[in-house]
Write a protein that holds these residues in place. Sequence first.
Motif, PDB file in Angstrom:
ATOM      1  N   PHE A  56       1.300  -1.289  -0.145  1.00 52.30           N
ATOM      2  CA  PHE A  56      -0.079  -0.148   0.196  1.00 52.30           C
ATOM      3  C   PHE A  56       1.092   1.009   0.038  1.00 52.30           C
ATOM      4  CE2 PHE A  56      -4.548  -0.531   0.463  1.00 52.30           C
ATOM      5  CZ  PHE A  56      -4.519  -2.021   0.260  1.00 52.30           C
ATOM      6  N   GLN A  57       1.792   1.144   1.102  1.00 51.09           N
ATOM      7  CA  GLN A  57       2.886   2.504   0.671  1.00 51.09           C
ATOM      8  C   GLN A  57       3.304   2.649  -0.930  1.00 51.09           C
ATOM      9  OE1 GLN A  57       5.804   1.236   3.966  1.00 51.09           O
ATOM     10  NE2 GLN A  57       4.932   1.209   5.346  1.00 51.09           N
ATOM     11  N   THR A  58       4.073   1.200  -1.676  1.00 56.82           N
ATOM     12  CA  THR A  58       3.877   1.671  -2.991  1.00 56.82           C
ATOM     13  C   THR A  58       3.082   2.230  -3.820  1.00 56.82           C
ATOM     14  OG1 THR A  58       5.508   0.343  -2.469  1.00 56.82           O
ATOM     15  CG2 THR A  58       5.387   0.651  -4.837  1.00 56.82           C
ATOM     16  N   ARG A  59       1.812   1.282  -4.109  1.00 55.10           N
ATOM     17  CA  ARG A  59       0.927   1.735  -4.930  1.00 55.10           C
ATOM     18  C   ARG A  59       0.240   2.936  -4.469  1.00 55.10           C
ATOM     19  NH1 ARG A  59      -3.492  -2.907  -5.225  1.00 55.10           N
ATOM     20  NH2 ARG A  59      -4.441  -1.778  -6.368  1.00 55.10           N
ATOM     21  N   PHE A  60      -0.145   3.459  -2.783  1.00 58.58           N
ATOM     22  CA  PHE A  60      -0.482   4.708  -2.568  1.00 58.58           C
ATOM     23  C   PHE A  60      -0.232   6.005  -1.475  1.00 58.58           C
ATOM     24  CE2 PHE A  60      -3.804   0.416  -3.037  1.00 58.58           C
ATOM     25  CZ  PHE A  60      -3.979   0.740  -4.235  1.00 58.58           C
TER      26      PHE A  60
END
Length: 205
Positions: free
Chosen positions: A184-188
């Motif tokens: 989620f950190q990477t995507r959002f």
Amino acid sequence: MEELWHKACKHFAIPEDVAKSWYTRINQRLNESHSKRYYHNWNEMMQHKYEHLQHCRPALVLAAFFQYYSYDGVQPCVKGNCAAFEEFCCDASLDDVETKNLILKLLGDKSAESELESTWEEDANLLQDLDLAILAASSENYNRYCQLLRKEYGHMSDDDYKNMRLKVLQTLLSIPNIFSTTEFQTRFEATARANMKDEISTLKA
């Protein structure tokens, strides 16, 4: 959503009639028009989580369905959500104590003891990220979320709501990562921070 629910129930050998009746019950509960669920309802919140829930463990899926079974923008509803899940377990004759306690713990029951501590922590982080995923929605959907959330706090004056919301947003922006999981950190993360900064500018205008 129905397929997702039944897949999770099948994993735990929940009788089909129980799974069907509870799916209907949860759907109706989250669609109650008198409960002021402007965002935390079936069509808004649950549908937004659908994409992510497809790849989650069955226990986390069940927790996500019961997480907002009871909802009140004024006070916590952990007790009501856990009570509903325990009623479901009773109807389903779910005797897997470890799984039951894991889900109760995910729902916020601090008294639930589970030996699946590492699993709980991983699922708890993901369940939290699922809640925060709306922060990284498209600008249009994020603005809609903001409008619906304001309605849920209709008991507050505009000034009080703005101050409360600003405090929440500024606190989130001050921590290194809004999301707990690497995915989620990477995507959002970047999109969520941009949306929140835009909301802060709107609130201060």
